[in-house]
Design a protein around this motif. Structure first.
Motif, PDB file in Angstrom:
ATOM      1  N   SER A  84       1.143  -1.616  -0.031  1.00  0.00           N
ATOM      2  CA  SER A  84      -0.394   0.164   0.328  1.00  0.00           C
ATOM      3  C   SER A  84       0.815   1.326   0.116  1.00  0.00           C
ATOM      4  O   SER A  84       0.349   2.502  -0.601  1.00  0.00           O
ATOM      5  N   TRP A  85       1.652   1.187   0.516  1.00  0.00           N
ATOM      6  CA  TRP A  85       2.382   2.626   0.470  1.00  0.00           C
ATOM      7  C   TRP A  85       3.654   2.959  -0.800  1.00  0.00           C
ATOM      8  O   TRP A  85       3.780   4.198  -0.802  1.00  0.00           O
ATOM      9  N   LEU A  86       3.712   1.899  -1.537  1.00  0.00           N
ATOM     10  CA  LEU A  86       4.113   2.160  -2.394  1.00  0.00           C
ATOM     11  C   LEU A  86       3.396   2.463  -4.019  1.00  0.00           C
ATOM     12  O   LEU A  86       3.424   3.963  -4.341  1.00  0.00           O
ATOM     13  N   LEU A  87       1.838   1.850  -3.825  1.00  0.00           N
ATOM     14  CA  LEU A  87       1.318   3.050  -4.533  1.00  0.00           C
ATOM     15  C   LEU A  87       0.729   3.777  -4.329  1.00  0.00           C
ATOM     16  O   LEU A  87       0.251   4.624  -4.830  1.00  0.00           O
ATOM     17  N   ILE A  88       0.219   4.317  -2.401  1.00  0.00           N
ATOM     18  CA  ILE A  88       0.209   5.671  -2.314  1.00  0.00           C
ATOM     19  C   ILE A  88       1.160   6.639  -2.321  1.00  0.00           C
ATOM     20  O   ILE A  88       1.065   7.808  -2.760  1.00  0.00           O
ATOM     21  N   GLY A  89       2.737   6.388  -1.958  1.00  0.00           N
ATOM     22  CA  GLY A  89       3.524   7.086  -2.943  1.00  0.00           C
ATOM     23  C   GLY A  89       3.638   7.229  -4.255  1.00  0.00           C
ATOM     24  O   GLY A  89       4.138   8.659  -4.588  1.00  0.00           O
ATOM     25  N   VAL A  90       3.977   6.132  -4.675  1.00  0.00           N
ATOM     26  CA  VAL A  90       3.960   6.712  -6.962  1.00  0.00           C
ATOM     27  C   VAL A  90       2.654   8.041  -7.110  1.00  0.00           C
ATOM     28  O   VAL A  90       2.739   8.532  -7.835  1.00  0.00           O
ATOM     29  N   ASN A  91       1.501   7.246  -7.033  1.00  0.00           N
ATOM     30  CA  ASN A  91       0.332   8.158  -7.411  1.00  0.00           C
ATOM     31  C   ASN A  91       0.220   9.740  -6.740  1.00  0.00           C
ATOM     32  O   ASN A  91      -0.500  10.086  -7.498  1.00  0.00           O
ATOM     33  N   GLY A  92       0.785   9.280  -4.946  1.00  0.00           N
ATOM     34  CA  GLY A  92       0.582  10.617  -4.330  1.00  0.00           C
ATOM     35  C   GLY A  92       1.773  11.299  -5.068  1.00  0.00           C
ATOM     36  O   GLY A  92       0.572  13.393  -5.846  1.00  0.00           O
ATOM     37  N   PHE A  93       2.316  11.141  -6.061  1.00  0.00           N
ATOM     38  CA  PHE A  93       3.898  11.486  -6.639  1.00  0.00           C
ATOM     39  C   PHE A  93       3.246  12.383  -7.733  1.00  0.00           C
ATOM     40  O   PHE A  93       3.340  13.416  -8.219  1.00  0.00           O
ATOM     41  N   LEU A  94       2.184  11.708  -9.166  1.00  0.00           N
ATOM     42  CA  LEU A  94       1.650  11.707  -9.884  1.00  0.00           C
ATOM     43  C   LEU A  94       0.771  12.679  -9.590  1.00  0.00           C
ATOM     44  O   LEU A  94       0.874  13.317 -10.328  1.00  0.00           O
ATOM     45  N   LEU A  95      -0.171  12.717  -9.044  1.00  0.00           N
ATOM     46  CA  LEU A  95      -0.636  14.254  -8.456  1.00  0.00           C
ATOM     47  C   LEU A  95       0.047  14.971  -7.976  1.00  0.00           C
ATOM     48  O   LEU A  95      -0.574  16.218  -8.957  1.00  0.00           O
ATOM     49  N   LEU A  96       0.650  14.954  -7.624  1.00  0.00           N
ATOM     50  CA  LEU A  96       1.659  16.142  -7.605  1.00  0.00           C
ATOM     51  C   LEU A  96       1.672  16.387  -8.374  1.00  0.00           C
ATOM     52  O   LEU A  96       2.339  18.452  -9.338  1.00  0.00           O
ATOM     53  N   VAL A  97       2.257  15.928  -9.457  1.00  0.00           N
ATOM     54  CA  VAL A  97       2.984  16.111 -10.946  1.00  0.00           C
ATOM     55  C   VAL A  97       1.833  17.040 -11.525  1.00  0.00           C
ATOM     56  O   VAL A  97       1.897  17.762 -12.811  1.00  0.00           O
ATOM     57  N   SER A  98       0.594  16.075 -11.768  1.00  0.00           N
ATOM     58  CA  SER A  98      -0.493  16.475 -12.323  1.00  0.00           C
ATOM     59  C   SER A  98      -0.660  18.163 -11.798  1.00  0.00           C
ATOM     60  O   SER A  98      -1.779  18.866 -12.337  1.00  0.00           O
ATOM     61  N   PHE A  99      -0.245  18.239 -10.144  1.00  0.00           N
ATOM     62  CA  PHE A  99      -1.526  19.313 -10.156  1.00  0.00           C
ATOM     63  C   PHE A  99      -0.785  20.516 -10.704  1.00  0.00           C
ATOM     64  O   PHE A  99      -1.125  22.113 -10.473  1.00  0.00           O
ATOM     65  N   SER A 100       1.025  20.353 -10.491  1.00  0.00           N
ATOM     66  CA  SER A 100       2.255  21.372 -11.237  1.00  0.00           C
ATOM     67  C   SER A 100       1.385  21.666 -12.683  1.00  0.00           C
ATOM     68  O   SER A 100       1.667  22.966 -13.114  1.00  0.00           O
ATOM     69  N   ALA A 101       1.167  20.710 -13.149  1.00  0.00           N
ATOM     70  CA  ALA A 101       0.798  20.607 -14.715  1.00  0.00           C
ATOM     71  C   ALA A 101      -0.353  21.650 -14.902  1.00  0.00           C
ATOM     72  O   ALA A 101      -0.422  22.828 -15.408  1.00  0.00           O
ATOM     73  N   LEU A 102      -1.641  21.599 -13.864  1.00  0.00           N
ATOM     74  CA  LEU A 102      -2.756  22.356 -13.784  1.00  0.00           C
ATOM     75  C   LEU A 102      -2.123  23.986 -13.480  1.00  0.00           C
ATOM     76  O   LEU A 102      -2.297  24.479 -14.095  1.00  0.00           O
TER      77      LEU A 102
END
Length: 144
Positions: A120-138
């Motif tokens: 679970s920690w891996l999924l949350i970490g990777v997808n949290g980072f991707l969500l941060l990238v999405s926010f930065s792109a927004l």
């Protein structure tokens, strides 16, 4: 009478042997059914991982499309429309990253599979980072 008793004894031996074979066969059937159930649970885990990968792949494609739409549509359509197209696609990418984790975190019903699930920690970490990238792109779409 001895001949009748002997025939009865042989019939009883044959019946006992048949019962033992039947018990052994039933045990093998139960073991086989248990193994098929375990293998089905393994297939469920692997299918969930393929679904996770599909959500992440779709999110990455939407993220790239959102940034590209903003850049490519800027001189073609009015600026607010280009920004809206980019924004919707980037927001969709964030949704995909969240949905990927949410779908993967659903517990698997018994029996427990032999195949280990992704941590679970891996999924949350990777997808949290991707969500941060999405926010930065927004932010980039709106600031530019």
């Amino acid at each position: 009478m001895q001949q009748g008793e002997q025939a009865a004894m042989e019939a009883q031996k044959g019946l006992a042997s048949s019962a033992a074979d039947l018990a052994s066969s039933a045990e093998q059937q139960a073991d086989s059914a248990d193994r098929r159930t375990e293998l089905a649970a393994d297939r469920t885990v692997l299918a969930a991982e393929r679904t996770y990968a599909a959500w992440v792949r779709t999110g990455l494609a939407a993220l790239a499309s959102g940034v590209g739409a903003r850049a490519l549509l800027e001189d073609v359509v009015p600026r607010p429309l280009a920004m809206a197209a980019g924004t919707v696609l980037i927001l969709f990418s964030g949704f995909c990253f969240l949905a990927a984790v949410w779908r993967q975190m659903i517990p698997v019903a018994p029996p427990r599979p032999d195949t280990p699930r992704l941590p679970s920690w891996l999924l949350i970490g990777v997808n949290g980072f991707l969500l941060l990238v999405s926010f930065s792109a927004l932010v980039g779409v709106w600031v530019q």
